[in-house]
Write a protein that holds these residues in place. Structure first.
Motif, mmCIF file in Angstrom:
data_model
loop_
_atom_site.group_PDB
_atom_site.id
_atom_site.type_symbol
_atom_site.label_atom_id
_atom_site.label_comp_id
_atom_site.label_asym_id
_atom_site.label_seq_id
_atom_site.Cartn_x
_atom_site.Cartn_y
_atom_site.Cartn_z
ATOM 1 N N LEU A 56 -8.985 1.044 -3.347
ATOM 2 C CA LEU A 56 -9.173 -0.595 -3.490
ATOM 3 C C LEU A 56 -8.351 -1.014 -4.663
ATOM 4 C CD1 LEU A 56 -10.469 -3.377 -2.649
ATOM 5 C CD2 LEU A 56 -12.569 -2.521 -4.091
ATOM 6 N N LEU A 57 -8.565 -0.157 -5.861
ATOM 7 C CA LEU A 57 -7.758 -0.435 -6.992
ATOM 8 C C LEU A 57 -6.316 -0.638 -6.704
ATOM 9 C CD1 LEU A 57 -7.857 -1.250 -9.875
ATOM 10 C CD2 LEU A 57 -7.857 1.257 -10.690
ATOM 11 N N LEU A 58 -5.772 0.588 -6.038
ATOM 12 C CA LEU A 58 -4.263 0.363 -5.650
ATOM 13 C C LEU A 58 -3.953 -0.854 -4.969
ATOM 14 C CD1 LEU A 58 -3.553 4.410 -5.070
ATOM 15 C CD2 LEU A 58 -3.168 2.991 -6.940
ATOM 16 N N SER A 76 8.621 2.924 -8.527
ATOM 17 C CA SER A 76 10.062 3.090 -8.576
ATOM 18 C C SER A 76 10.391 4.212 -8.299
ATOM 19 C CB SER A 76 10.563 2.227 -9.978
ATOM 20 O OG SER A 76 9.929 3.162 -11.110
ATOM 21 N N VAL A 77 11.823 4.487 -8.220
ATOM 22 C CA VAL A 77 12.388 6.074 -8.170
ATOM 23 C C VAL A 77 12.236 6.599 -9.548
ATOM 24 C CG1 VAL A 77 14.465 7.330 -7.846
ATOM 25 C CG2 VAL A 77 13.985 5.397 -6.502
ATOM 26 N N PRO A 78 12.509 6.151 -10.594
ATOM 27 C CA PRO A 78 12.169 6.901 -11.956
ATOM 28 C C PRO A 78 10.692 7.389 -12.034
ATOM 29 C CG PRO A 78 13.580 4.911 -12.423
ATOM 30 C CD PRO A 78 12.941 4.895 -11.192
ATOM 31 N N ALA A 79 9.846 6.639 -11.810
ATOM 32 C CA ALA A 79 8.371 6.965 -11.758
ATOM 33 C C ALA A 79 8.171 7.985 -10.963
ATOM 34 C CB ALA A 79 7.500 5.729 -11.544
ATOM 35 N N LEU A 129 2.776 7.657 -5.622
ATOM 36 C CA LEU A 129 2.635 7.421 -4.196
ATOM 37 C C LEU A 129 2.044 6.517 -3.283
ATOM 38 C CD1 LEU A 129 4.162 9.759 -2.185
ATOM 39 C CD2 LEU A 129 2.007 10.923 -2.226
ATOM 40 N N GLY A 130 0.833 6.164 -4.189
ATOM 41 C CA GLY A 130 0.198 5.152 -3.039
ATOM 42 C C GLY A 130 0.530 3.771 -3.362
ATOM 43 N N HIS A 151 4.722 9.810 3.579
ATOM 44 C CA HIS A 151 4.383 9.446 2.140
ATOM 45 C C HIS A 151 2.694 9.480 2.103
ATOM 46 C CE1 HIS A 151 8.551 9.042 1.652
ATOM 47 N NE2 HIS A 151 8.418 9.332 0.023
ATOM 48 N N LEU A 152 2.319 8.523 3.241
ATOM 49 C CA LEU A 152 0.688 8.459 3.411
ATOM 50 C C LEU A 152 0.146 9.761 3.685
ATOM 51 C CD1 LEU A 152 -1.316 6.680 3.373
ATOM 52 C CD2 LEU A 152 -1.154 6.088 5.646
ATOM 53 N N GLY A 153 0.812 10.530 4.455
ATOM 54 C CA GLY A 153 0.125 12.050 4.789
ATOM 55 C C GLY A 153 0.151 12.818 3.509
ATOM 56 N N LEU A 154 1.305 12.732 2.748
ATOM 57 C CA LEU A 154 1.126 13.552 1.270
ATOM 58 C C LEU A 154 0.115 13.004 0.803
ATOM 59 C CD1 LEU A 154 2.225 15.812 -0.363
ATOM 60 C CD2 LEU A 154 4.062 14.121 -1.256
#
Length: 404
Positions: A56-58, A76-79, A129-130, A151-154
């Motif tokens: 919920l926070l995400l 972002s990509v760097p993160a 990721l989230g 990505h959601l599966g991971l």
């Protein structure tokens, strides 16, 4: 990128992102070193409430703070590169360093999954990721399906494994012949009641043939240049230390009677082989056998330092036929062998070991009880990743067809 951009000026790039990863690593190290503690592993239902609250926070952060630069950086990509670098580095260390759940808190790299460093790295990766999945899901369209599934599966795999860690039960139980055992031991050696009892009804073991070795009594080890000879039948000839050796009688299980081995299929029996050796007209002969409490070890000395010995046979396959009792009153009959577990009332039961001194007449059998109620969540994430990979594959085929 603007050449005049200052360090720590948004948008953050790879330098700031990697520095944040390093700061998380150092912070986790300091917390564990100072407190001498490891991360807690909450169990159901606390871990479920924590997971739902985190999800919920995400959603709220991405929904109402999408214009905040810090939130933008988290997707972002760097993160992403920084979080993967930190988590991947720890995973690499886990593959190179032996892990033990009994390692002391100060011994961080021998129990990484219980360390604060691991917690910070995992939460960093899950957050990035989230946030990325939530951002890419708006607006939803079919072209993003493969990305979201992968990505959601991971995310589901990592989150299920992390938040479900407190519900994993892994116990060792020494079952006994014709006697139900209700107590097991956990990874710290404490006695626990898993809620089921296991009774060993029959134990079966099949062995490889024992091997004849050339032993150096001075070096106190087998001669490495000599290839062990499987003693599975009479009439086998081989060379050892310049002698031509031939096997005579071969017994898989026997006892010595007046210095002669007779077949005996019962407790206390050992494999035994009669050998004849010839060299330059000289002859040697005698029995060799590995020793136990009933039959002392016998060997055939070829010279002052080298002799032929017989090793205990190595197990090829062993199985325990078990009867399982549950507190609900149900009874189950099954068998477990190496790489052939039984699945009973949520428990996976694995064959681990037995009383090798008793061999085929072992009165005990050690099994491992393993239960992970969050495993279906992890499997669901894996299936999503597979579906995402298939979606990307068929999308590539369609694109190639349109180009031709």
């Amino acid at each position: 990128m603007n050449a005049t951009r200052k360090f720590w000026q948004f948008p953050w790039s790879f330098g700031e992102s990697l520095l944040i990863s390093a700061a998380l690593f150092v912070t986790g190290w300091m917390i564990q070193s100072v407190t001498g503690s490891q991360i807690p592993a909450p169990s159901f239902p606390v871990n479920l409430y924590m997971l739902l609250g985190y999800m919920l926070l995400l959603v709220l952060l991405q929904g109402f703070g999408s214009k905040v630069k810090m939130i933008q950086w988290l997707s972002s990509v760097p993160a992403a590169v920084a979080s993967i670098t930190l988590f991947g580095g720890l995973s690499l260390v886990m593959g190179l360093v032996v892990q033990s759940p009994r390692a002391a808190p100060e011994d961080i790299f021998h129990n990484i999954t219980a360390s604060w460093i691991y917690l910070f790295s995992l939460m960093f990766l899950l957050t990035v990721l989230g946030m990325t999945v939530i951002r890419r899901s708006r607006p939803f369209n079919g072209r993003n399906l493969w990305f979201l599934l992968n990505h959601l599966g991971l995310w589901v795999v990592l989150a299920g494994a992390a938040f479900g860690a407190g519900d994993i039960n892994r116990y060792m139980m020494e079952t006994r012949l014709n006697e139900p055992v209700w107590l097991a031991s956990d990874e710290q050696g404490r006695s626990v009641e898993p809620g089921i009892a296991i009774e060993l009804q029959r134990f079966t073991v099949d062995y490889f043939a024992p091997e004849i070795l050339l032993y150096d009594t001075k070096a106190r080890k087998p001669v490495e240049k000599f290839k062990p000879v499987p003693a599975d039948s009479a009439g086998i000839s081989f060379s050892a230390g310049g002698w031509q050796v031939t096997t005579g009688e071969v017994h898989r299980s026997a006892v010595a009677v007046n210095e002669v081995f007779r077949p005996f299929n019962g407790p206390g029996g050992v494999p035994a082989v009669f050998l004849k050796a010839v060299k330059d007209g000289a002859n040697l002969e005698g029995w060799i056998n590995p020793g136990n409490e009933i039959n002392p070890e016998r060997y055939l000395m070829l010279d002052d330092t080298q002799g032929l010995v017989l090793s205990f046979p190595k197990p090829k396959y062993y199985r325990s036929d078990i009867k399982v009792y549950s507190k609900t009153g149900n009874t189950y009959r099954d068998s477990v062998a190496v790489n052939e577990p039984a699945y009973i009332e949520g428990w996976r039961i694995y064959q681990v070991s037995y009383d090798d001194a008793m061999g085929a007449w072992s009165q005990t059998s050690t099994v491992e009880l393993n239960r992970d109620p969050w495993l279906p969540v992890v499997y669901a994430g894996l299936f999503m990743m597979i579906a995402g990979a298939l979606s990307l594959f068929f999308r590539g085929i369609r694109w190639k067809g349109q180009q031709s």
